[in-house]
Scaffold this active site. Structure first.
Site, PDB file in Angstrom:
ATOM      1  N   HIS A 124       1.918   1.900  -3.371  1.00 33.89           N
ATOM      2  CA  HIS A 124       0.854   2.559  -4.150  1.00 33.89           C
ATOM      3  C   HIS A 124       0.855   4.060  -3.889  1.00 33.89           C
ATOM      4  CE1 HIS A 124      -1.202  -0.657  -6.141  1.00 33.89           C
ATOM      5  NE2 HIS A 124      -1.346  -1.341  -5.024  1.00 33.89           N
ATOM      6  N   THR A 151       0.838  -1.209   0.000  1.00 34.56           N
ATOM      7  CA  THR A 151       0.000   0.000   0.000  1.00 34.56           C
ATOM      8  C   THR A 151       0.868   1.253   0.000  1.00 34.56           C
ATOM      9  OG1 THR A 151      -1.578  -1.250   1.302  1.00 34.56           O
ATOM     10  CG2 THR A 151      -1.941   1.108   1.170  1.00 34.56           C
TER      11      THR A 151
HETATM   12 ZN   LIG Z   1       0.536  -3.140   5.217  1.00 30.76          ZN
END
Ligand SMILES: [Zn+2]
Ligand SMILES: [Zn+2]
Length: 345
Positions: A46, A43
């Protein structure tokens, strides 16, 4: 009293700036933690790529896969004391929605993820709600403890699968979460095979003692059927987030097999729904973790059931966060990169 600390701010456009800032003092019901290590999550990558700018903004301290030592506690905090090693379950729920009312606070309709929706752990002192803090055994290594958050994801996935000892398990995708799912499934008694296309990751999976399939070379369904006498996998974890992974999950599941959707599919995949009818398959969604998954993850890291030294492939100081993200972005061999945020002992 105020403490000047170092923190890494995400400024957009694949850029971090490490700067001085003021540590936030804990209010009532809050705990301040001196951060030792913080892992780089998919994440976070990202965010780095700019895919989450609308959510995180351009002056955000990210990071949530952390470990540290409690440095201060606010009023009305009684389950945590200064000096204890700790990790944070980075979910803040509203307490006032249908999911919270039903006891499913981890999928609260208004869930805030600490380190995305609020500032996170890429700073020397992180102040969080006390109910998010889990304390650790005194002898746990803090670099290993930085894996507890992703291990808790894996523990939630295995729990949602209701995995039973002796069942055949297929993990599709051998990245960090896939590898941790495999370890958690093995600890629960599953007979685990990992399907992965990246040679470096296949080598790590084999070093960790797992059977592997490279779908570029071998048809996964044929391999699983051979291994299971034609039965198929009782439990399949889809961790790849790809269309071939989704094709493999229905092709490899046993009759009445349970498929756990771990990956975040940003694009709607095509799914062979007929197989759900024909073999009475079950598809199970699994998102983040609950407190019990954190306690299980702490136990798995403490016992060595999770081989932390093999999973952690890089450690960089906070000052080098920019190059650490760039290197992880380019590396075919890295699994879990940690940032060493500060000194704790
Ligand atoms: Zn994580
Ligand atoms: Zn809620």
């Amino acid at each position: 009293m105020s403490d000047t600390i170092q923190a890494a701010f995400y400024h957009g456009d694949r850029t971090f700036a490490v700067k001085d800032t003021q540590a936030q003092q804990p209010d009532a019901g809050e705990v301040a933690i001196r951060i030792a290590y913080c892992g780089i999550c998919g994440t976070d990558m990202h965010v780095f790529h700019g895919n989450m700018d609308a959510r995180v903004g351009f002056n955000r301290i990210i990071g949530h896969e952390m470990s540290g030592v409690v440095s201060a506690v606010g009023a009305d905090v009684d389950h945590v004391t200064v000096g204890q090693k700790a990790v944070v379950r980075p979910l803040a729920h509203c307490g006032d929605c249908p999911a919270c009312d039903a006891g499913h606070m981890h999928i609260c309709h208004n869930l805030k993820f600490l380190g995305l929706d609020t500032d996170g752990a890429m700073q020397e002192i992180w102040t969080v709600p006390a109910y998010t803090v889990h304390t650790l055994p005194d002898d746990m290594r803090l670099d290993h403890a930085a894996l507890i958050e992703p291990v808790a994801v894996a523990c939630h996935d295995v729990r949602m699968a209701e995995l039973q000892p002796g069942e055949d398990v297929l993990v599709i995708g051998g990245g960090p979460i896939g590898m941790l799912c495999a370890m958690a499934a093995r600890e629960a008694g599953g007979k685990v095979t990992i399907s992965e296309v990246n040679q470096a990751r296949l080598a790590i999976a084999e070093k960790l003692g797992f059977e592997t399939i490279n779908p570029k070379e071998t048809d996964p369904a044929a391999a699983i059927n051979e291994k299971t006498g034609g039965k198929g996998a009782d439990v399949v974890f889809e961790v790849s987030g790809t269309q071939p992974g989704v094709d493999t999950m229905t092709a490899c599941a046993a009759s009445r097999g349970r498929i756990v959707m771990v990956a975040i599919h940003a694009v709607k995949p095509q799914i062979d729904m007929f197989q759900f009818f024909w073999r009475e398959l079950k598809l199970i969604g699994a998102r983040v973790y609950e407190p019990a998954d954190y306690e299980k993850a702490i136990a798995l890291v403490a016992s060595g059931a999770v081989d932390a030294d093999t999973v952690i492939t890089d450690v960089s100081p906070l000052a080098d966060i920019q190059s650490a993200f760039e290197a992880l972005d380019q590396s075919p061999t890295a699994l879990k990169s940690l940032i060493k945020v500060g000194e704790t002992l």
